[in-house]
Structures are given as C-alpha cells and as structure tokens.
Design a protein around this motif. Sequence first.
Motif, mmCIF file in Angstrom:
data_model
loop_
_atom_site.group_PDB
_atom_site.id
_atom_site.type_symbol
_atom_site.label_atom_id
_atom_site.label_comp_id
_atom_site.label_asym_id
_atom_site.label_seq_id
_atom_site.Cartn_x
_atom_site.Cartn_y
_atom_site.Cartn_z
ATOM 1 N N ASP A 12 -3.598 8.230 -4.874
ATOM 2 C CA ASP A 12 -1.894 8.006 -4.852
ATOM 3 C C ASP A 12 -1.560 8.192 -3.559
ATOM 4 O O ASP A 12 -0.824 8.130 -3.019
ATOM 5 C CB ASP A 12 -1.523 9.129 -5.496
ATOM 6 C CG ASP A 12 -0.374 9.535 -4.927
ATOM 7 O OD1 ASP A 12 0.576 8.742 -5.753
ATOM 8 O OD2 ASP A 12 0.208 11.178 -5.736
ATOM 9 N N PRO A 13 -0.658 6.041 -4.117
ATOM 10 C CA PRO A 13 -0.042 6.348 -2.681
ATOM 11 C C PRO A 13 0.594 6.685 -2.711
ATOM 12 O O PRO A 13 1.358 6.794 -0.745
ATOM 13 C CB PRO A 13 0.305 4.124 -3.336
ATOM 14 C CG PRO A 13 -0.412 4.125 -4.203
ATOM 15 C CD PRO A 13 -1.257 5.301 -4.616
ATOM 16 N N THR A 14 1.090 7.441 -3.247
ATOM 17 C CA THR A 14 2.532 8.107 -2.623
ATOM 18 C C THR A 14 2.181 9.661 -1.581
ATOM 19 O O THR A 14 3.325 9.795 -1.251
ATOM 20 C CB THR A 14 3.732 8.734 -3.653
ATOM 21 O OG1 THR A 14 2.976 10.167 -4.244
ATOM 22 C CG2 THR A 14 3.973 7.565 -4.677
ATOM 23 N N ALA A 15 1.257 9.268 -1.226
ATOM 24 C CA ALA A 15 0.653 10.406 -0.867
ATOM 25 C C ALA A 15 0.079 10.185 0.574
ATOM 26 O O ALA A 15 0.099 11.501 1.857
ATOM 27 C CB ALA A 15 -0.653 11.337 -1.042
ATOM 28 N N MET A 16 0.659 9.573 0.454
ATOM 29 C CA MET A 16 0.295 8.845 2.186
ATOM 30 C C MET A 16 0.912 9.101 3.303
ATOM 31 O O MET A 16 0.634 8.908 4.488
ATOM 32 C CB MET A 16 0.118 6.977 2.057
ATOM 33 C CG MET A 16 -1.634 6.431 0.713
ATOM 34 S SD MET A 16 -2.723 6.650 2.069
ATOM 35 C CE MET A 16 -2.741 5.907 4.028
ATOM 36 N N ALA A 17 1.987 9.548 3.360
ATOM 37 C CA ALA A 17 2.567 9.943 4.225
ATOM 38 C C ALA A 17 2.504 10.981 4.635
ATOM 39 O O ALA A 17 2.119 11.187 5.638
ATOM 40 C CB ALA A 17 4.256 10.196 3.296
ATOM 41 N N ARG A 18 1.631 11.798 3.816
ATOM 42 C CA ARG A 18 1.414 13.448 3.678
ATOM 43 C C ARG A 18 -0.101 12.968 4.353
ATOM 44 O O ARG A 18 -0.557 14.123 5.387
ATOM 45 C CB ARG A 18 1.184 14.537 2.438
ATOM 46 C CG ARG A 18 0.289 15.651 3.037
ATOM 47 C CD ARG A 18 0.326 16.081 1.447
ATOM 48 N NE ARG A 18 -0.052 15.828 0.475
ATOM 49 C CZ ARG A 18 -1.391 15.634 0.410
ATOM 50 N NH1 ARG A 18 -2.374 16.857 0.829
ATOM 51 N NH2 ARG A 18 -1.740 15.365 -1.128
ATOM 52 N N VAL A 19 -0.433 11.793 4.278
ATOM 53 C CA VAL A 19 -1.929 11.627 4.797
ATOM 54 C C VAL A 19 -2.285 11.224 6.346
ATOM 55 O O VAL A 19 -3.030 11.734 7.368
ATOM 56 C CB VAL A 19 -2.702 10.280 4.431
ATOM 57 C CG1 VAL A 19 -4.365 10.153 4.959
ATOM 58 C CG2 VAL A 19 -3.370 10.765 2.983
ATOM 59 N N LEU A 20 -0.867 10.370 6.738
ATOM 60 C CA LEU A 20 -0.690 9.947 7.996
ATOM 61 C C LEU A 20 -0.334 11.035 9.008
ATOM 62 O O LEU A 20 -0.324 11.084 10.528
ATOM 63 C CB LEU A 20 0.059 8.945 8.365
ATOM 64 C CG LEU A 20 -0.388 7.625 7.605
ATOM 65 C CD1 LEU A 20 0.465 6.298 7.295
ATOM 66 C CD2 LEU A 20 -1.690 6.652 8.369
#
Length: 321
Positions: A247-255
């Motif tokens: 889910d690319p929209t989760a990348m802000a949380r990942v980073l």
Amino acid sequence: MTVRIADLTTVRSRHPEAVAEAAARRPRRPLLGPSGRLLVVAADHTARGALSAGGCRLAMADRADLLERLCVALSRPGVDGVLATADILDDLLLLGALDGKVVMGSMNRGGLSGAAFELDDRFTGPSAEDLARRGFDAGKLLLRIDPGDPGSLRTLESAARAVDAMAAHRLPVFVEPFLCRRDGGGPGGVGALGGVGGLGGPAGLGGLRGPLRNDLTAEAVITSLTIASGLGATSAYTWLKVPVTDDPTAMARVLRATTLPVVLLGGDAGRRPADAERAYERWDAVLRLPGVRGMVAGRALLYPPDGDVAKAVDRVAGMLR
C-alpha cells in the motif's frame, strides 16, 4: 556503445592489470551532487544466480547485452552511478563507463537464489577494505530475515560487522532489509518477531519449505528498517534501501521509523508497459516524501517492457529533479 565480449576477454587474459589501472585513474565525485538526490542503476543480480527480468528467465545472462544497457543508462543525464558486483564493475572500468560516477560494490551475494542456504547470505563480494583500496564510493548489503531460518542470524551478525568496517573507512553502506518467509512454512513475518510462532519448528527446515517471499506490508517494512538501523557500533554511514509497500499510501508512516537517509529500490517493472506505468506512479509519489534521497533501480530501468532503456532512465531521473 557496442560491447564485444572478445575484446574484453583479450584484455583480461593479456593485461589483467588494466582493471586496477583503470580504477586508479578513474575521476571520482561526491556521493551526492548539488541536488542532494541520487539515482543509481543496479546490476548485482547475476552473482546470486538471479537472471530473470521482464518475464524472460535468462534476460540478464547475455553479458554483452547487459553491459550495453548499463552503458546507455550511465550515459543519461541525472544518473549518478552504478551498483554491481566486482566482475561487472571491472568490465565497466575497462569500458571507461565509470568516470565521474558513484561506484557501489555489492558485498554479500552468497545467498544464491532458490538455494536452501539462501538466507545464510555470506559476504562473497568486496569487503570494506577492498572497496576502499579500489577507490570505490560505497557498498551495499542485503539483509533478509526469516525468524524460522537460522541462516538469518548469521547474516545479521555478519551484516553488523560489515557496517562497522564500512564506517571505519568512512564509506557509506546501503542496507537493503526485508522480513521474509518460505511459502508453505510455519508462522513467520512480523508476528513471529513478537513471539515464538516462527521459531518452534526444527532448525534448518525453513530452507526446505518453498520459495522465499518478501513481506511488503507496512508493518513488516517498518520492522525491517528498525532492525537494520540498529546494526553495528554506529549508524553514521548507514543508508537504507527500502521497498515500496503493498500500500504505497502507507510509506509516509513507514519512513517515520528511521532518521537514516533512504533510497527506494525498484525491482522488476513487469512485462507490459501498463505495469511499468503503475510502478512509475508509485515511485513518483514516494520520492516526494521527506527522508527519501533517491532511488537504486535495476531491472525496471535496464529491461523495461518496451525495451527503451534511455526512456525508462529519463523518466525516473525526471522524478528526482
């Protein structure tokens, strides 16, 4: 550029010292240019026995074709350098393709693709001392963790020592971490890291239960980043090479899981132009996030579905400008 295998073989057989001479006279550059962004083309797959790209099982087996594609990519504006194993870097040195480029050596390739010992990923490539001696600019290591496979622990320990060695030479090291599991195996992934679910089976059976799959859920990627960030005595020279989540929209949380600089990894763009277009759209969105400093991509740039290497490279370079 047309690459003739016979010409390279002649130089290697008659004048093997030419490789070291080419490395010694190679003009160097800082890791990051004025833009503060980084685009590196990856070509370290073959040493692990991973030769497929774009649906063709042996796409990367033609060395002249691979080198020609690399030379095209390295000639394009916005491409900063290359990640490869020593054999490919030696060829590129002899071709004069690495002048003024970032040269990144791939350090652990012992975990051969599909092998029972795949997660016991020994450091069979250049060491930190080798990279420093040859005047190269950075190193990269792969860190795949399956709680059900004891080979992961050996790789984790050797990766930590490699981080220490790179820091001692003040060389950046790009760590590519994954949580993974074998298809058909017992419980693994993130849940097993929090308990004993993935650790209860007989030791060593993890390598016998099916192909290895990387877990690209946000929770798994976050967990892998936190593990990789803690390797070694210092993280001062550590970068993270990070996949885009399911889910690319989760990348802000990942980073938000790390303060280390991050580059995205590319992977295979698929067989159809529509597949590549979807990949580009995912990358473009994530490359805009804080903490992301660039991209290290291989097959997606070297073997795009339409075969146009320059076009694929220019597309990604444009995202970074």
